[in-house]
Design an enzyme around this catalytic site. Structure first.
Site, PDB file in Angstrom:
ATOM      1  N   ASP A  11       0.804  -1.205   0.056  1.00 33.36           N
ATOM      2  CA  ASP A  11      -0.013  -0.050   0.099  1.00 33.36           C
ATOM      3  C   ASP A  11       0.833   1.341  -0.026  1.00 33.36           C
ATOM      4  OD1 ASP A  11      -2.455  -1.414   0.324  1.00 33.36           O
ATOM      5  OD2 ASP A  11      -1.853  -1.602   2.410  1.00 33.36           O
ATOM      6  N   HIS A  33      12.177  12.948 -10.960  1.00 35.80           N
ATOM      7  CA  HIS A  33      12.026  11.315 -11.214  1.00 35.80           C
ATOM      8  C   HIS A  33      10.768  11.020 -11.336  1.00 35.80           C
ATOM      9  CE1 HIS A  33      11.280  12.914  -7.049  1.00 35.80           C
ATOM     10  NE2 HIS A  33      10.320  12.103  -6.925  1.00 35.80           N
ATOM     11  N   HIS A  87       9.591  13.822  -0.002  1.00 39.20           N
ATOM     12  CA  HIS A  87       8.003  14.163  -0.146  1.00 39.20           C
ATOM     13  C   HIS A  87       7.336  12.819  -0.282  1.00 39.20           C
ATOM     14  CE1 HIS A  87       9.063  14.542  -4.671  1.00 39.20           C
ATOM     15  NE2 HIS A  87       8.495  13.141  -4.469  1.00 39.20           N
ATOM     16  N   GLU A 133       6.852  12.197   6.772  1.00 34.35           N
ATOM     17  CA  GLU A 133       6.384  11.880   5.491  1.00 34.35           C
ATOM     18  C   GLU A 133       5.159  10.795   5.642  1.00 34.35           C
ATOM     19  OE1 GLU A 133       6.982  13.432   2.995  1.00 34.35           O
ATOM     20  OE2 GLU A 133       8.610  14.596   3.749  1.00 34.35           O
ATOM     21  N   HIS A 177       2.030  12.649   6.095  1.00 34.49           N
ATOM     22  CA  HIS A 177       1.497  12.888   4.719  1.00 34.49           C
ATOM     23  C   HIS A 177       0.705  11.618   4.215  1.00 34.49           C
ATOM     24  CE1 HIS A 177       3.038  16.728   4.597  1.00 34.49           C
ATOM     25  NE2 HIS A 177       3.966  16.526   4.315  1.00 34.49           N
ATOM     26  N   MET A 236       4.902  17.486  12.220  1.00 34.19           N
ATOM     27  CA  MET A 236       4.611  17.837  10.897  1.00 34.19           C
ATOM     28  C   MET A 236       4.787  19.185  10.227  1.00 34.19           C
ATOM     29  SD  MET A 236       3.481  15.033   9.823  1.00 34.19           S
ATOM     30  CE  MET A 236       2.781  15.518   8.097  1.00 34.19           C
TER      31      MET A 236
END
Length: 282
Positions: A181, A191, A204, A239, A242, A256
């Site tokens: 997942d 990229h 990110h 990350e 996110h 965060m």
């Protein structure tokens, strides 16, 4: 200890920020015309504060003019980071801009206002509050090809901390990367995901239910607090937030918060915990 990533993925050399030009712009304000101001516009656009690329009514973004739209965008940036909204590139604002940070924009849609984000306390959600469905409380993760094995344990620890904090999710390693997942890899430059690494972007990740997390392969990574290197567990914690649906927080001690200095470690803050529980509250 620093991590030695595969030579094809990482050039383990001193990282030089292309945003060093900002130092020459300190003190700039509306009405100024100084070489390099167009790069300030691109910086603010990259992190969600300007719309120079798509708005035909705005003056040429390649011009080094500090116009009204740039002033409004800079004030919006200052408000987000709880700085004095002077509209001038002052020392505190410059210091914040030069801090290495997450590559994900602070705001969606390149909008000046504070409206696009759902702000509660200091944590925030993405527009529309995307999150994983109830059927996906048990998420799997996988590491991409050539992912350094020494980097895996700190990332796994980060997942465990989110399990405890959320009281909602559990994480386990998938049998294959393709079936996971959450897909974790080192990438560099442009990229192919539409969000190339530029400036001082550490990593990110994408909102639910995309599942991709990319570490910048041009960064010197470490396990723990190592001078001139970045703790991979601290960045992974950010990350993963996110990946689960949290956007950036205005609390500097929160995981965060977008920025992270080299040689430091961070953990989950009460603001992060309140945010993830609020997002997945029944």
């Amino acid at each position: 200890m620093t991590l030695s990533i595969d030579a094809d993925m990482l050039v383990n050399s001193t990282y030089s920020s292309p945003y060093g030009f900002l130092k020459n712009l300190q003190g700039c304000r509306k009405g100024d015309e100084v070489e390099g101001i167009h790069n300030l516009k691109l910086y603010l656009s990259h992190y969600g504060y300007l719309n120079y690329q798509t708005n035909p009514n705005i003056t040429d973004p390649k011009k080094d003019q500090f116009d009204e739209d740039l002033e409004v965008a800079l004030k919006s940036y200052q408000v987000f980071y709880q700085l004095n909204a002077t509209g001038t590139l002052d020392a505190p604002t410059l210091s914040m801009m030069l801090m290495p940070r997450c590559g994900f924009p602070d705001k969606e849609g390149h909008n000046h206002s504070n409206g696009p984000l759902h702000i509660v306390s200091h944590y925030s959600f993405f527009r529309g509050r995307p999150k994983w469905p109830r059927s996906k409380r048990r998420l799997t993760y996988g590491f991409g090809p050539r992912f350094n094995t020494e980097a895996m344990p700190p990332v796994v620890r980060a997942f465990r901390k989110w399990t405890t904090a959320s009281r909602y999710f559990s994480f386990s390693r998938a049998r294959t990367y393709a079936r996971a997942d959450l897909k974790i890899s080192f990438q560099r430059g442009d990229h192919g995901d539409g969000t190339p690494f530029t400036g001082r972007d550490l990593a990110h990740a994408f909102v639910p239910t995309d599942g991709r997390l990319h570490f910048n392969a041009d960064i010197i990574w470490a396990i723990g607090a190592v001078p001139n290197a970045f703790d991979i567990e601290s960045v992974a914690l950010h990350e993963i937030g996110h990946l689960l649906g949290l956007n950036h927080s205005r609390v500097k001690n929160a995981i965060m918060f977008s920025g992270l200095s080299s040689g430091v470690t961070k953990g989950l803050n009460s603001d992060d915990i309140r945010g993830i529980r609020a997002l997945y509250r029944r």
